[in-house]
Design an enzyme around this catalytic site. Structure first.
Site, PDB file in Angstrom:
ATOM      1  N   ASP A 181       0.827  -1.205   0.000  1.00  0.00           N
ATOM      2  CA  ASP A 181       0.000   0.000   0.000  1.00  0.00           C
ATOM      3  C   ASP A 181       0.862   1.255   0.000  1.00  0.00           C
ATOM      4  OD1 ASP A 181       0.943  -0.464   2.565  1.00  0.00           O
ATOM      5  OD2 ASP A 181      -1.016  -0.881   3.416  1.00  0.00           O
ATOM      6  N   ASP A 227      -7.827  -1.949  14.034  1.00  0.00           N
ATOM      7  CA  ASP A 227      -9.225  -2.090  13.609  1.00  0.00           C
ATOM      8  C   ASP A 227      -9.424  -3.272  12.668  1.00  0.00           C
ATOM      9  OD1 ASP A 227      -8.089  -1.239  11.242  1.00  0.00           O
ATOM     10  OD2 ASP A 227      -9.338   0.552  11.014  1.00  0.00           O
ATOM     11  N   HIS A 244      -7.591  -4.060   9.875  1.00  0.00           N
ATOM     12  CA  HIS A 244      -7.226  -3.968   8.455  1.00  0.00           C
ATOM     13  C   HIS A 244      -5.976  -4.776   8.144  1.00  0.00           C
ATOM     14  CE1 HIS A 244      -4.791  -0.178   9.637  1.00  0.00           C
ATOM     15  NE2 HIS A 244      -3.902  -1.025   9.183  1.00  0.00           N
ATOM     16  N   GLU A 273      -9.727  -1.204   4.996  1.00  0.00           N
ATOM     17  CA  GLU A 273     -10.407  -0.835   6.239  1.00  0.00           C
ATOM     18  C   GLU A 273     -11.772  -1.535   6.330  1.00  0.00           C
ATOM     19  OE1 GLU A 273      -8.742   0.392   8.434  1.00  0.00           O
ATOM     20  OE2 GLU A 273      -7.857   2.358   8.077  1.00  0.00           O
TER      21      GLU A 273
END
Ligand code: F6R
Length: 266
Positions: free
Chosen positions: A67, A136, A138, A143
């Site tokens: 990413d 969270d 990811h 996400e």
């Protein structure tokens, strides 16, 4: 999924590095998938040491980053393409041209995402993809709420992720970009093997969902449950909310003994 709860950061780093060394030993031209952030740093340092000791070479290998932030200038130190070069690939014998990252500074990030996905497809398959996990849930920058089959795409970071990553931006969340380009979950799942590293209590809930929760878009890493070759390396804190730890330890011992007897797991 093979879950290893290991006693030290050093062991996590060595086990992870051994996976890369084994694969590159069998195929020096392997395509490998790299993550940025803190989690893989120990593995990269172990690989740099192994390279200096003559145990591994990356000269013919190719690398694809997971990413990239959108909107940072190309020379920003926290742009992931600069991070990965500084922390890893420039310290070994990687050909700089063989280290790829999504073009986060493109004026057309949607097209840049499509092109990056095609580039991975043409070079791949990725033999080994290293992953961290966000608090969270990811992986890459996928996400919560995204499609479990997504391809490389333009994404948007949660407040939680921006707050977690503010430590790389002088503690200022406002400096953390909102947008990113990320390999999709479908893209990541095409790698032949996944190696996910998680350490610290801040990852414990995401790890519990990853290993023991139902597969759901709310916790994107849970898609890994469907991957036939995924290794999860944890420290005790990241594993602290798992309910079946004894079983994972037995299964890991068996995996190492019967499936990977040649590796030095120490
Ligand atoms: C980074 C990436 C992210 C990180 C995750 C954990 O390339 O893909 O999924 O792995 O945000 O970050 P750290 O390791 O810094 O806790």
């Amino acid at each position: 999924m093979q879950v290893a709860v290991l006693p030290s950061q050093e062991q996590i780093a060595n086990v992870g590095a051994r996976r890369f060394i084994g694969i590159l030993g069998r195929n020096p031209q392997a395509v490998i998938g790299l993550a940025t952030g803190s989690s893989p740093l120990g593995i990269y340092q172990a690989l740099i040491r192994a390279y200096r000791a003559g145990e591994v070479s990356f000269r013919q290998a190719q690398a694809f980053c997971l990413d990239e932030y959108v909107g940072l200038p190309a020379d920003h130190p926290e742009a992931y393409q600069n991070f990965i070069r500084r922390e890893f690939t420039d310290q070994v014998d990687f050909d700089p041209q063989a280290v790829h990252a999504p073009a986060g500074d493109s004026s057309d990030p949607v097209a840049a995402a499509r092109e990056y996905d095609a580039q991975i497809g043409a070079a791949g398959p990725v033999a080994l993809q290293i992953l961290g996990i966000g608090s969270d849930g990811h992986i890459g920058f996928n996400e919560p709420g995204g499609a479990l089959t997504s391809r490389t795409h333009l994404g948007f970071l949660t407040e939680q992720t921006r707050s977690d990553n503010a430590r790389f931006f002088a503690g200022d969340i406002n400096q953390v970009p909102v947008a990113c380009l990320t390999q999709g979950l479908g893209t990541i799942m095409e790698a032949e093997e996944l190696l996910l590293v998680a350490t610290g209590a801040g990852k414990a809930q995401a790890v519990r969902e990853l290993v023991e929760g139902p597969v759901s878009a709310r916790w994107p890493a849970t898609v890994i449950q469907a991957h036939p070759r995924a290794v999860i390396l944890l420290d005790e804190e990241a594993a602290s909310l798992l309910s079946d730890k004894d079983h994972y330890r037995n299964a890991w011992d068996g995996f190492v003994k019967y499936e990977c007897p040649d590796y030095d797991w120490s």
